[in-house]
Design an enzyme around this catalytic site. Structure first.
Site, short mmCIF file in Angstrom:
data_model
loop_
_atom_site.label_atom_id
_atom_site.label_comp_id
_atom_site.label_asym_id
_atom_site.label_seq_id
_atom_site.Cartn_x
_atom_site.Cartn_y
_atom_site.Cartn_z
N GLU A 49 10.62 -4.77 4.30
CA GLU A 49 10.72 -6.17 3.88
C GLU A 49 10.35 -6.33 2.41
O GLU A 49 11.02 -7.03 1.64
CB GLU A 49 9.78 -7.05 4.73
CG GLU A 49 10.10 -7.10 6.21
CD GLU A 49 9.28 -6.10 7.01
OE1 GLU A 49 8.92 -5.03 6.45
OE2 GLU A 49 9.01 -6.38 8.19
N LYS A 91 0.84 -1.20 0.00
CA LYS A 91 0.00 0.00 0.00
C LYS A 91 0.88 1.26 0.00
O LYS A 91 0.70 2.15 -0.81
CB LYS A 91 -0.90 -0.01 1.24
CG LYS A 91 -1.78 1.22 1.35
CD LYS A 91 -2.77 1.15 2.52
CE LYS A 91 -3.60 2.42 2.57
NZ LYS A 91 -4.60 2.39 3.66
N GLY A 95 -4.86 -1.65 5.12
CA GLY A 95 -4.06 -2.78 4.66
C GLY A 95 -4.71 -4.11 4.96
O GLY A 95 -4.83 -4.98 4.10
N ARG A 96 -5.24 -4.28 6.18
CA ARG A 96 -5.79 -5.57 6.58
C ARG A 96 -7.21 -5.77 6.05
O ARG A 96 -7.87 -6.75 6.35
CB ARG A 96 -5.74 -5.72 8.09
CG ARG A 96 -6.33 -4.57 8.87
CD ARG A 96 -5.91 -4.63 10.33
NE ARG A 96 -6.34 -3.42 11.06
CZ ARG A 96 -5.63 -2.31 11.12
NH1 ARG A 96 -4.45 -2.26 10.50
NH2 ARG A 96 -6.07 -1.25 11.78
N LYS A 100 9.78 -0.58 13.98
CA LYS A 100 10.37 -0.26 12.68
C LYS A 100 11.47 0.80 12.84
O LYS A 100 12.55 0.69 12.26
CB LYS A 100 9.30 0.29 11.73
CG LYS A 100 8.28 -0.71 11.22
CD LYS A 100 7.31 -0.01 10.29
CE LYS A 100 6.23 -0.95 9.77
NZ LYS A 100 5.23 -0.25 8.91
N HIS A 108 -4.83 -32.76 18.52
CA HIS A 108 -3.61 -33.50 18.89
C HIS A 108 -2.49 -32.54 19.26
O HIS A 108 -1.31 -32.91 19.25
CB HIS A 108 -3.20 -34.38 17.70
CG HIS A 108 -4.29 -35.31 17.27
ND1 HIS A 108 -4.50 -36.56 17.82
CD2 HIS A 108 -5.29 -35.13 16.37
CE1 HIS A 108 -5.55 -37.12 17.26
NE2 HIS A 108 -6.05 -36.27 16.38
N GLU A 128 -4.56 -6.27 14.92
CA GLU A 128 -4.03 -4.97 14.48
C GLU A 128 -5.16 -3.94 14.45
O GLU A 128 -4.91 -2.74 14.53
CB GLU A 128 -3.38 -5.09 13.09
CG GLU A 128 -2.48 -3.90 12.74
CD GLU A 128 -1.62 -4.13 11.52
OE1 GLU A 128 -2.12 -3.94 10.39
OE2 GLU A 128 -0.44 -4.50 11.68
O1 F6P Z 1 1.95 -4.11 9.96
C1 F6P Z 1 1.98 -2.78 9.64
C2 F6P Z 1 1.48 -2.60 8.23
O2 F6P Z 1 1.38 -1.24 7.94
C3 F6P Z 1 0.14 -3.28 8.00
O3 F6P Z 1 -0.95 -2.53 8.46
C4 F6P Z 1 0.17 -3.46 6.51
O4 F6P Z 1 -0.78 -4.38 6.04
C5 F6P Z 1 1.61 -3.96 6.33
O5 F6P Z 1 2.37 -3.21 7.29
C6 F6P Z 1 2.16 -3.79 4.92
O6 F6P Z 1 2.07 -2.44 4.56
P1 F6P Z 1 2.21 -2.10 2.97
O7 F6P Z 1 1.06 -2.78 2.28
O8 F6P Z 1 2.13 -0.60 2.92
O9 F6P Z 1 3.54 -2.64 2.51
#
Ligand code: F6P
Length: 542
Positions: free
Chosen positions: A210, A204, A265-266, A510, A382, A351
């Site tokens: 990452e 987003k 995002g979620r 972060k 189990h 979240e």
């Molecule tokens: O975990 C923090 C967060 O901002 C989430 O809300 C989001 O889904 C994820 O990192 C990835 O963010 P992006 O889609 O901006 O890479």
């Protein structure tokens, strides 16, 4: 929480401390029917909870006092209910059909046109890839898709692709890379050929460390594997709200699928973040997923609170957490293809509602989101069902199953369902000492042996669970199930008074990681860190 309904619920809980569900079922032959509801293809039985009709009356009074319906209507009206980020929350618009009479308007503009434009772009692109028209730099068809993203840009698409694997295109395999641990990317790329692989860089913000690290390494791999730099455009597409950063990364914005800041995002799998889903199951399948969610949305938007599945599921959850002291919630899908559901719900719920201040910034005086965890059944039986049955914590369970399997192994499916239903029965009825005695006596144990063994074989029971049944696991039924949980989270957020749509709690880690990474890279540990952090850094540097 100062509302009269909250106080009434506390008094009610004290008065019914000794309620036993088994007794309530014996007393009220209609209990199961009374506390079940069906909507948008989902059947919910919430009768195996420590509730009475009075409990539900008081919980509904709480929902009214908290203004659940008004807050729902405000969200749907495009109000900027995400106060701390000054954003609207309009993921419902993503699954609102073009022909729908309902409109989602932001600042006077119907967002439907934008949504439909991106869906059309997704349809065109996915058809080209699936039909072999979109080819790689050497002219070969795409066989593998790698979604590079994390959090909401990974968990939702992955969970859905796993759940709907039987609907997937035979030539296409979708892979998900999220962790910055190089093992994730390496193990994926080791299986792939650059000329038949399409990368989706899903982010987003397009600033997530990452994702950009993995995307850069994927691009390096592509070129090192013989891919021409001029062919990157045929093998990399982006999904983001941030065209500037996409262009800076080197992806042609013609190959970018956009979404908007009013999609959390979620809550984004319904947007172009779901591109991997649409590639896997086709755009018709993706639109069936949207339709299922839309059906649940319309139910949520129009049903009275006392006949509103997301509201009832939310209220039972509030009852368990805030009045029955449950601090975690288990999700046990009795469907192996839903094996990523708990991981997805962890982000959606924790979240969204893992907050300790309310919308106004005041410290909460009550508990908010419980820990969400789980694994598919029957495996959980189990692993952790011992604790669920005889542990010192009472942990509510959401059982989820499909009445009809995919037909492959019918006897397996019957056993799966039998176990799912048996576990909810066992949690509720337990096994009394008298029953244990009879059982052990029948096995020939003597009195001393029976006396010694009984406490270990006793099941207190009276442990709550919900059971949700889908007819079968399809794009439509899955869409409805996910939307049910999204709206449940919304209602609980309203009752707990939190902002369910920001996530400031992810920022500190972060920031500190950036500082520590720079010091690890330079080989110098600053004195500003505590002794443990310093020692750990020195240890990993040596
Ligand atoms: O975990 C923090 C967060 O901002 C989430 O809300 C989001 O889904 C994820 O990192 C990835 O963010 P992006 O889609 O901006 O890479």
């Amino acid at each position: 929480m100062k509302t009269p309904a909250w106080a009434a619920l506390k008094a009610h809980r004290s008065a019914m401390q000794n309620l036993r569900m088994a007794d309530e079922f014996a007393r009220d032959g209609q209990r199961a029917q009374r506390f079940s509801i069906e909507a948008a293809g989902v059947f919910l039985d919430y009768s195996k909870n420590l509730i009475t009709p009075e409990t539900m009356r008081l919980l509904l009074a709480l929902a009214s006092e908290c203004g659940v319906a008004n807050r729902r209507d405000a969200m749907m009206a495009g109000e900027r209910i995400n106060l701390s980020e000054n954003r609207a929350v309009l993921h419902m618009a993503l699954r609102n059909p073009a022909a729908s009479a309902r409109k989602y308007v932001l600042d006077g503009v119907d967002v439907g046109a934008e949504v439909q434009r991106v869906l059309a772009h997704m349809r065109e692109f996915t058809q080209q890839v699936r039909e072999g028209i979109w080819r790689g730099g050497t002219g070969r068809e795409i066989t593998d898709i790698v979604n590079i993203g994390i959090g909401g840009s990974d968990l939702g698409p992955q969970m859905v692709c796993e759940a709907l694997r039987t609907f997937a295109h035979p030539r296409l395999t979708v892979h998900f890379v999220s962790n910055v641990d190089g093992a994730a990317l390496e193990r994926t790329l080791a299986k792939l050929s650059a000329d038949t692989t399409l990368f989706i860089v899903a982010s987003k913000t397009f600033t997530t460390q990452e994702t950009l690290t993995n995307a850069r390494s994927a691009r390096d791999w592509f070129v090192a594997s013989g891919g021409r730099a001029t062919d990157v455009a045929k093998h990399f597409v982006a999904v983001s709200t941030n065209a500037v950063e996409v262009e800076k990364f080197g992806i042609d914005t013609a190959n970018m699928f956009e979404f908007w800041d009013w999609v959390g995002g979620r809550y984004s799998l319904w947007s172009a973040i779901g591109l991997s889903i649409a590639l896997a199951i086709g755009m018709d399948g993706f639109e069936a997923l949207l339709a299922g969610a839309h059906a649940m949305d319309e139910h949520f938007a129009t049903a009275p609170l006392d006949a509103n599945m997301p509201v009832l599921l939310a209220l039972v959850g509030v009852w368990n957490v805030n009045f029955c002291a449950a601090n975690s919630q288990c999700v046990a899908p009795y469907a192996q293809d839903l094996h990523r559901l708990a991981a997805y719900l962890q982000q959606l719920e924790m979240e969204s509602n893992g907050k300790s201040v309310d919308r106004g910034g005041n410290a909460l005086s009550t508990a908010s989101c419980p820990v969400i965890w789980g694994e598919p059944g029957t495996n959980g039986q189990h692993a952790f069902f011992q604790l669920l049955h005889q542990g010192t914590s009472v942990i509510p369970v959401d059982f989820i199953a499909a009445t009809y399997g995919n037909g492959a192994l019918p006897e397996h499916h019957r056993l799966l369902l039998a176990n799912c239903i048996a576990q909810s029965e066992a949690l509720m009825v337990g096994k009394s000492e008298a029953e244990v005695h009879v059982e052990l006596r029948a096995k020939g144990l003597n009195a001393a042996e029976i006396y010694a063994l009984t406490p270990h074989k006793f099941f207190a029971g009276n442990r709550p669970s919900n059971t949700m049944l889908l007819d079968s696991l399809t794009p439509q039924s899955l869409g409805a199930l996910i939307a049910l949980y999204e709206q449940k989270v919304f209602v609980q957020g309203v009752i707990w008074g939190v902002n369910s749509f920001d996530q400031w709690g992810v920022e500190l880690g972060k920031q500190l990681a950036k500082t520590i990474d720079a010091e690890l890279k330079s080989g110098t540990v600053s004195g500003a860190h505590d002794g443990s952090t310093k020692a750990l850094m020195q240890r990993v540097m040596s």
